[in-house]
Design a protein around this motif. Structure first.
Motif, short mmCIF file in Angstrom:
data_model
loop_
_atom_site.label_atom_id
_atom_site.label_comp_id
_atom_site.label_asym_id
_atom_site.label_seq_id
_atom_site.Cartn_x
_atom_site.Cartn_y
_atom_site.Cartn_z
N ARG A 70 0.87 -1.18 0.00
CA ARG A 70 0.00 0.00 0.00
C ARG A 70 0.90 1.22 0.00
NH1 ARG A 70 -2.95 -0.01 4.93
NH2 ARG A 70 -2.43 -2.14 5.40
N LYS A 71 0.78 2.03 -1.04
CA LYS A 71 1.60 3.24 -1.18
C LYS A 71 3.09 2.92 -1.02
CE LYS A 71 -2.06 6.35 0.16
NZ LYS A 71 -2.51 7.44 0.98
N GLU A 72 3.52 1.85 -1.70
CA GLU A 72 4.92 1.42 -1.75
C GLU A 72 5.46 0.90 -0.43
OE1 GLU A 72 7.51 4.13 -3.83
OE2 GLU A 72 5.90 4.73 -5.18
N ILE A 73 4.60 0.64 0.52
CA ILE A 73 5.01 0.06 1.80
C ILE A 73 4.30 -1.28 1.96
CG2 ILE A 73 4.99 0.33 4.32
CD1 ILE A 73 6.82 2.34 3.00
N ILE A 74 5.03 -2.27 2.45
CA ILE A 74 4.47 -3.60 2.68
C ILE A 74 3.89 -3.64 4.10
CG2 ILE A 74 4.96 -6.07 2.79
CD1 ILE A 74 7.39 -5.48 0.94
N TYR A 75 2.60 -4.00 4.18
CA TYR A 75 1.91 -4.08 5.46
C TYR A 75 1.37 -5.48 5.69
CZ TYR A 75 1.70 1.01 5.96
OH TYR A 75 2.03 2.32 6.12
N THR A 76 1.12 -5.78 6.94
CA THR A 76 0.34 -6.97 7.25
C THR A 76 -1.09 -6.66 6.82
OG1 THR A 76 -0.08 -6.17 9.48
CG2 THR A 76 1.80 -7.66 9.19
N LEU A 77 -1.87 -7.67 6.53
CA LEU A 77 -3.23 -7.45 6.07
C LEU A 77 -4.10 -6.71 7.08
CD1 LEU A 77 -4.29 -10.56 4.00
CD2 LEU A 77 -3.73 -8.28 3.20
N GLY A 88 -3.23 -4.24 8.58
CA GLY A 88 -2.95 -2.83 8.35
C GLY A 88 -2.37 -2.06 9.51
N GLU A 89 -2.01 -2.74 10.57
CA GLU A 89 -1.55 -2.04 11.76
C GLU A 89 -0.08 -1.67 11.75
OE1 GLU A 89 -2.78 -4.04 15.30
OE2 GLU A 89 -4.83 -4.28 14.57
N LYS A 90 0.75 -2.46 11.10
CA LYS A 90 2.17 -2.15 11.13
C LYS A 90 2.86 -2.60 9.85
CE LYS A 90 3.30 -6.40 13.56
NZ LYS A 90 3.99 -7.02 14.66
N PRO A 91 3.91 -1.89 9.45
CA PRO A 91 4.70 -2.32 8.29
C PRO A 91 5.31 -3.69 8.55
CG PRO A 91 5.18 -0.04 8.82
CD PRO A 91 4.35 -0.60 9.96
N TYR A 92 5.46 -4.46 7.48
CA TYR A 92 5.91 -5.85 7.57
C TYR A 92 7.43 -5.96 7.51
CZ TYR A 92 6.33 -10.81 6.41
OH TYR A 92 6.66 -12.13 6.41
N THR A 93 7.99 -6.82 8.36
CA THR A 93 9.41 -7.16 8.34
C THR A 93 9.52 -8.67 8.22
OG1 THR A 93 10.08 -5.25 9.67
CG2 THR A 93 11.58 -7.13 9.63
N GLY A 94 10.29 -9.12 7.23
CA GLY A 94 10.50 -10.55 7.04
C GLY A 94 10.45 -10.92 5.57
N GLU A 95 10.36 -12.23 5.30
CA GLU A 95 10.28 -12.68 3.91
C GLU A 95 8.91 -12.34 3.34
OE1 GLU A 95 11.11 -16.46 0.99
OE2 GLU A 95 10.96 -16.83 3.14
N ALA A 96 8.93 -11.77 2.17
CA ALA A 96 7.68 -11.39 1.51
C ALA A 96 7.53 -12.19 0.23
CB ALA A 96 7.69 -9.90 1.18
N GLY A 107 8.61 -2.51 6.37
CA GLY A 107 7.69 -2.24 5.27
C GLY A 107 8.34 -1.85 3.95
N LYS A 108 9.65 -1.79 3.91
CA LYS A 108 10.35 -1.42 2.67
C LYS A 108 11.16 -2.60 2.16
CE LYS A 108 10.84 3.35 4.11
NZ LYS A 108 11.79 4.42 4.41
N PRO A 109 11.14 -2.83 0.84
CA PRO A 109 11.98 -3.90 0.30
C PRO A 109 13.43 -3.67 0.71
CG PRO A 109 10.49 -3.07 -1.39
CD PRO A 109 10.38 -2.14 -0.21
#
Length: 114
Positions: free
Chosen positions: A28-35, A37-45, A63-65
């Motif tokens: 969402r808007k170039e940031i990776i979030y958990t579904l 929507g509460e926090k940007p995602y860290t880990g394997e995507a 939340g960033k590649p």
């Protein structure tokens, strides 16, 4: 030998869990979030075109590649691969045709081709 077989079995079982984690993240808007929507995602995507076809695979940090990413054509062949640093393309990238042959290569620094 038994230890190696057990290790391979465990890796196979956990390796199949990518689909589950991919369904829990979104861009969402170039940031990776958990579904949720509460926090940007860290880990394997692992992101999918649909339920079965992988679109891209890599790592994200806050939340960033960040790190190695591989993008795929719908048919599963590699489309491009390279690295990100804090959400921006960094280093050597390789681009491929549908046939798997190299289309081109480029170097990036801070998200810009050099």
């Amino acid at each position: 030998m038994k230890k190696i077989l057990i290790l391979l079995a465990v890796m196979t079982l956990f390796g199949c869990s990518d689909k589950g984690s991919a369904q829990k993240i979104e861009f969402r808007k170039e940031i990776i979030y958990t579904l949720d929507g509460e926090k940007p995602y860290t880990g394997e995507a692992v992101l999918y075109y649909d339920g079965d076809n992988i679109e891209s695979r890599g790592y994200s940090k806050d939340g960033k590649p960040d790190g190695e990413w591989t993008y795929y054509f719908y048919n599963g062949t590699v489309k491009r691969k390279g690295s990100y640093l804090n959400g921006k393309m960094e280093g050597h990238w390789i681009y491929y045709y549908h046939s798997g042959e190299v289309e081109g290569e480029a170097e990036y620094r801070n998200g810009k081709e050099i």
